[in-house]
Design a protein around this motif. Structure first.
Motif: not given
Length: 435
Positions: A196, A199-200, A209, A228, A232, A235, A260
């Protein structure tokens, strides 16, 4: 071989490497392959349990911001002391109590391991609940990864409890339902946690998240990357959210980006611009001029910029900095970009100017105050409104690429009619008669 997790998501399984974890994501631009790396290695000079806590801390400060990651503090309990969480994340009015549990002995059979995991998970969430309860009763001074101390009042945050498991080989399909404790809870492995943050690359985005995932049914430990990417994909297909009509009336472009991103947030120069600006705020002389809580507020406002927009913003700021220097000597040029939250209550303004000096600083202040005034006058939401202005001015001494200046204002800044007229004449003279 492959195992389909959803119509747009495939997990590639290597039978000869049980630790390998690769997802094939179907996107509008074709398939995207995401290799999920193992968790960061434990420090070699620390026992397993504390080492797992240290490794989780390292991931959060490496890919997030060290200012938002807090070391455990202690509260008096009877004749002893109580540890307030293994680590805390605090950013933007949200807080996470992280309880790290490590399997420090040789794993047993599958049923025994599952039973042990559920036992320590129950203990972890009870400890998280106790930490939040203690912080709500009595604020505690806590030190973050930057070495700065913040008085943490538990009543000022929305909390989540995070059970973080360090285990050599979690039995496949182990789901860890957590008992209700009055705040959201979620169970992750260290690899999930590292994924996480990698990734972010934003503490605020990771916290958002965690809160989002916590209200969904639990997934198997180690499978958080799958969830996730399901989020995503949703989204990416979701329509634009509602926009406050008063914000729309201000003009500009309605920009939307998935919360995301499917591709990891990058580490190229454009992405690094925002991180450098936040490091400027964290390490500059501003630390001696404002309280730690106010500095945290500035950093949180910056970290709210959606991660999916940071590359575009970073490249634009680099272009703006280059542009404002292309003017004849003794002349000045300004470039601006601002973003208004769909609710109309939060505004972020970035400006670039040819050089820094008292006149430039005063002009920057007038621009931020005017735009804040115009926003809350249009929306009628003065009490809930805040504006953060960031000014970048190029340097030529080679020590750093730019200087960073900040100004934050909130509520009704009570500009007089004369001040409003003066600022409009400076920045929007063509509208001065109708303002």
């Amino acid at each position: 071989m492959t195992d389909q997790a959803s119509p747009a998501l495939w997990r590639f399984i290597q039978d000869d490497d049980p630790d390998a974890f690769t997802l094939v994501v179907e996107t509008a631009n074709g398939p995207y392959i995401r290799r999920i790396r193992p968790a960061l290695p434990l420090p070699s000079d620390v026992e397993h349990g504390p080492g797992a806590e240290a490794a989780a801390h390292t991931a959060a400060v490496t890919w997030g911001l060290s200012d938002f990651v807090f070391q455990p503090a202690y509260a008096s309990k009877g004749s002893g002391r109580r540890e307030l969480g293994d680590r805390l994340l605090l950013a933007g009015g949200r807080g996470a109590v992280i309880q790290v549990k490590a399997r420090t002995v040789q794993p047993k059979d599958i049923s025994s391991e599952v039973a042990w995991i559920k036992k320590v998970a129950a203990k972890a969430v009870r400890q998280a609940k106790g930490t939040v309860r203690q912080l709500r009763m009595l604020p505690a001074d806590m030190t973050n990864g930057r070495g700065c101390t913040l008085s943490v009042d538990g009543n000022a945050y929305e909390w989540i409890g995070v059970f973080l498991l360090d285990h050599e080989q979690v039995p496949e399909g182990t789901i860890c339902p957590l008992e209700p404790i009055g705040i959201p809870t979620i169970a992750l492995t260290r690899r999930d946690w590292d994924f996480l943050f990698d990734q972010l690359r934003s503490t605020t985005a990771v916290l958002d998240y965690l809160f989002r995932a916590a209200v969904e049914p639990p997934v198997a430990l180690g499978e958080e990357p799958v969830r996730y990417y399901e989020f995503a994909a949703a989204d990416a297909e979701a329509p634009h959210g509602p926009l406050n009509p008063e914000v729309a009336a201000l003009g500009g472009t309605h920009f939307s980006t998935p919360l995301l991103p499917q591709a990891p947030v990058g580490s190229d120069q454009a992405h690094r611009v925002m991180r450098i600006i936040m490091e400027d705020v964290a390490t500059s002389a501003i630390r001696s001029q404002i309280s730690e809580s106010n500095r945290q507020l500035l950093l949180s406002d910056l970290d709210k910029l959606p991660v999916g927009a940071r590359a575009e913003w970073g490249q634009l700021l680099l272009d703006m900095l280059a542009d404002v220097q292309k003017v004849p000597a003794k002349e000045s040029k300004w470039r601006w970009r601002r973003s208004i939250d769909p609710s109309g209550t939060r505004q972020l303004i970035f400006g670039c100017a040819t050089r820094f000096g008292p006149e430039v600083e005063a002009a920057f202040q007038s621009y931020v105050l005017l735009r804040h005034h115009q926003l809350h006058q249009e929306t009628g939401l003065a009490a809930q409104s805040s504006t953060l202005g960031v000014l970048l001015t190029p340097r030529t001494d080679g020590r750093r690429p730019w200087d960073t200046t900040l100004l934050r204002t909130e509520g009704d800044n009570n500009l007089s009619p004369e001040e409003v007229e003066q600022y409009i004449q400076l920045w929007n003279p063509q509208t001065a008669e109708t303002a």
